[in-house]
Design an enzyme around this catalytic site. Sequence first.
Site, mmCIF file in Angstrom:
data_model
loop_
_atom_site.group_PDB
_atom_site.id
_atom_site.type_symbol
_atom_site.label_atom_id
_atom_site.label_comp_id
_atom_site.label_asym_id
_atom_site.label_seq_id
_atom_site.Cartn_x
_atom_site.Cartn_y
_atom_site.Cartn_z
ATOM 1 N N GLY A 129 -4.826 8.059 5.565
ATOM 2 C CA GLY A 129 -3.922 9.054 6.148
ATOM 3 C C GLY A 129 -2.682 9.244 5.298
ATOM 4 O O GLY A 129 -2.197 10.363 5.108
ATOM 5 N N GLN A 156 4.906 9.248 7.159
ATOM 6 C CA GLN A 156 4.009 10.120 6.390
ATOM 7 C C GLN A 156 4.487 11.562 6.477
ATOM 8 O O GLN A 156 4.514 12.277 5.477
ATOM 9 C CB GLN A 156 2.575 9.991 6.910
ATOM 10 C CG GLN A 156 1.990 8.610 6.655
ATOM 11 C CD GLN A 156 0.620 8.424 7.261
ATOM 12 O OE1 GLN A 156 0.070 9.331 7.877
ATOM 13 N NE2 GLN A 156 0.053 7.243 7.096
ATOM 14 N N SER A 198 7.116 9.509 12.131
ATOM 15 C CA SER A 198 6.106 9.206 11.124
ATOM 16 C C SER A 198 6.694 9.282 9.719
ATOM 17 O O SER A 198 7.227 10.317 9.306
ATOM 18 C CB SER A 198 4.952 10.200 11.253
ATOM 19 O OG SER A 198 4.209 10.253 10.057
ATOM 20 N N ASP A 238 2.137 -0.964 12.030
ATOM 21 C CA ASP A 238 0.862 -1.444 11.471
ATOM 22 C C ASP A 238 0.585 -2.900 11.846
ATOM 23 O O ASP A 238 -0.518 -3.402 11.610
ATOM 24 C CB ASP A 238 0.873 -1.306 9.944
ATOM 25 C CG ASP A 238 0.806 0.154 9.505
ATOM 26 O OD1 ASP A 238 0.426 1.012 10.331
ATOM 27 O OD2 ASP A 238 1.138 0.438 8.341
ATOM 28 N N LYS A 250 0.831 -1.205 0.000
ATOM 29 C CA LYS A 250 0.000 0.000 0.000
ATOM 30 C C LYS A 250 0.865 1.255 0.000
ATOM 31 O O LYS A 250 0.622 2.186 -0.773
ATOM 32 C CB LYS A 250 -0.922 -0.037 1.222
ATOM 33 C CG LYS A 250 -1.862 1.150 1.334
ATOM 34 C CD LYS A 250 -3.153 0.784 2.039
ATOM 35 C CE LYS A 250 -2.990 0.564 3.530
ATOM 36 N NZ LYS A 250 -2.886 1.813 4.283
ATOM 37 N N SER A 251 1.863 1.299 0.871
ATOM 38 C CA SER A 251 2.713 2.496 0.966
ATOM 39 C C SER A 251 3.410 2.780 -0.358
ATOM 40 O O SER A 251 3.497 3.924 -0.803
ATOM 41 C CB SER A 251 3.783 2.290 2.042
ATOM 42 O OG SER A 251 3.184 2.209 3.302
HETATM 43 C C1 S3P Z 1 2.705 4.868 6.283
HETATM 44 C C2 S3P Z 1 3.248 5.274 7.475
HETATM 45 C C3 S3P Z 1 2.730 4.870 8.792
HETATM 46 C C4 S3P Z 1 1.779 3.671 8.659
HETATM 47 C C5 S3P Z 1 0.804 3.820 7.529
HETATM 48 C C6 S3P Z 1 1.559 3.952 6.218
HETATM 49 C C7 S3P Z 1 3.316 5.353 5.031
HETATM 50 O O1 S3P Z 1 2.018 5.929 9.348
HETATM 51 O O2 S3P Z 1 1.077 3.486 9.870
HETATM 52 O O3 S3P Z 1 -0.057 2.708 7.453
HETATM 53 O O4 S3P Z 1 3.000 4.800 3.958
HETATM 54 O O5 S3P Z 1 4.111 6.293 5.092
HETATM 55 P P1 S3P Z 1 2.757 7.081 10.214
HETATM 56 O O6 S3P Z 1 3.653 7.806 9.280
HETATM 57 O O7 S3P Z 1 1.661 7.962 10.712
HETATM 58 O O8 S3P Z 1 3.482 6.364 11.306
#
Ligand code: S3P
Length: 446
Positions: free
Chosen positions: A106, A181, A179, A327, A33-34
Amino acid sequence: MILEERRGGPHRGQYRVGRAGRVLGSVTPPGDKSISHRAVMLGSAARGRTEIRGFLDSADCRGTLEAFLAMGVHLRRLSPHHLILESPGAENLSEPSNVLDFGNSGTAVRLMAGLLSGIPGFRVLTGDDSLRGRPMKRVADPLSRMGARIDGRDGGSRLPLSIRGGPLSPILYENVHRSAQVKSAVLLAGLSASSPSTVVEEVPTRDHTERLLPAFGGRVLREEHRVTVWPGTLSGTLVSVPGDISSAAFFLALALLTPGSSLILRNVGLNPTRTALLEILRLMGGRIDIERTPEEEGSEPAGTLHPSFSSLTGVQVPLSLIPGAIDEIPILSVLAAFAHGRTEIRGAAELRVKESDRIAGMVAALRAVGVAVEEFPDGLAIEGEGPDRALAGASIDSLHDHRIAMSMAVLATRLPRGEFLEIAGTDFVETSFPGFPDLFNSVAHA
Ligand code: S3P
């Protein structure tokens, strides 16, 4: 069928799951997914043609794709998992005529806030009930420091966010939330800054953005605990997305918990920033053989996993392994219930602001089936009672959280024969794992 699914209705999807006697076969988890989100974002910001193989065709990633289609990117779908994007390049993306809705994701909305902050035009970003309740200040703050014209509800801390993209200043940013993200949002904004931007992090978080950028012609310097990105334009390329280890984790758990299981997990992404669950399971005594696929230039590491039924021991999970397993904490909590002794997971307060409050959600779900759990502000402790522990059927609420739903489906396979777990809110499994019920039923049998 040990997992029966009812879609829609007042609970927005429901599973009824009972005991599995046998687990066997092979599973290829859906695309990561990421990486799928990032491949679409960089492929759309890049001028020219980008080919994506192994794309995760889930609700979350389709949301990202649709946002770019609304901004003038052209898509040719060779199959649900094989896409060709044609983009005029970041600076030529158009203003969408409506708000961009990122649903439950998110990752999508936070990374897009970063990217769009530096791309000329006006855009409004929103999401579903869960996403509109999640914190956005963590990205709005560093982006505002870079000069982004970004605003939103609650003083810019909640969706909807409005962004008027334009030139940005560089930043030296410390990734206090640990994070990926936030790190990625800053790096993507950094592409439009006037000079290089740096993100510093004490504990490494997933590094897919900085791995992908060079393939698109981006200039990135990766040093221990810091990553620097140079401003510049990107050009299209080929991206191969491996299977998602976070999705594979449910099947890994199924095999570890079922006596006599024989399961092969193929093409699982093994990026070292994502494999902390494997390290934790090794500490617990989990037997997982790993066969690494020879790496191709520019692709992420991947391999085949051969898990076997294991007698697990409870552990204090090392704090340094939390970001890399963030996760996987719901499925780790399920595994811990079948270990011998107590497992304590701390330093995971971030779980409170995921798709749901995953600490509260897992504590309630585990207690409902008879597992003793202690709740902390930043984690939980699970009293493991071994692989043959007592459990009772129940009805639980997944809080519309895909990972809670799938984790509890795995737990239900260890219920006494004739007892069932009813899980509400399972339509949200589609956000990350389309086809989960069929795949589950193809390897887990009564
Ligand atoms: C992700 C980062 C994580 C993870 C999310 C995917 C990403 O979140 O929990 O499912 O793809 O960068 P955080 O950056 O809030 O830790």
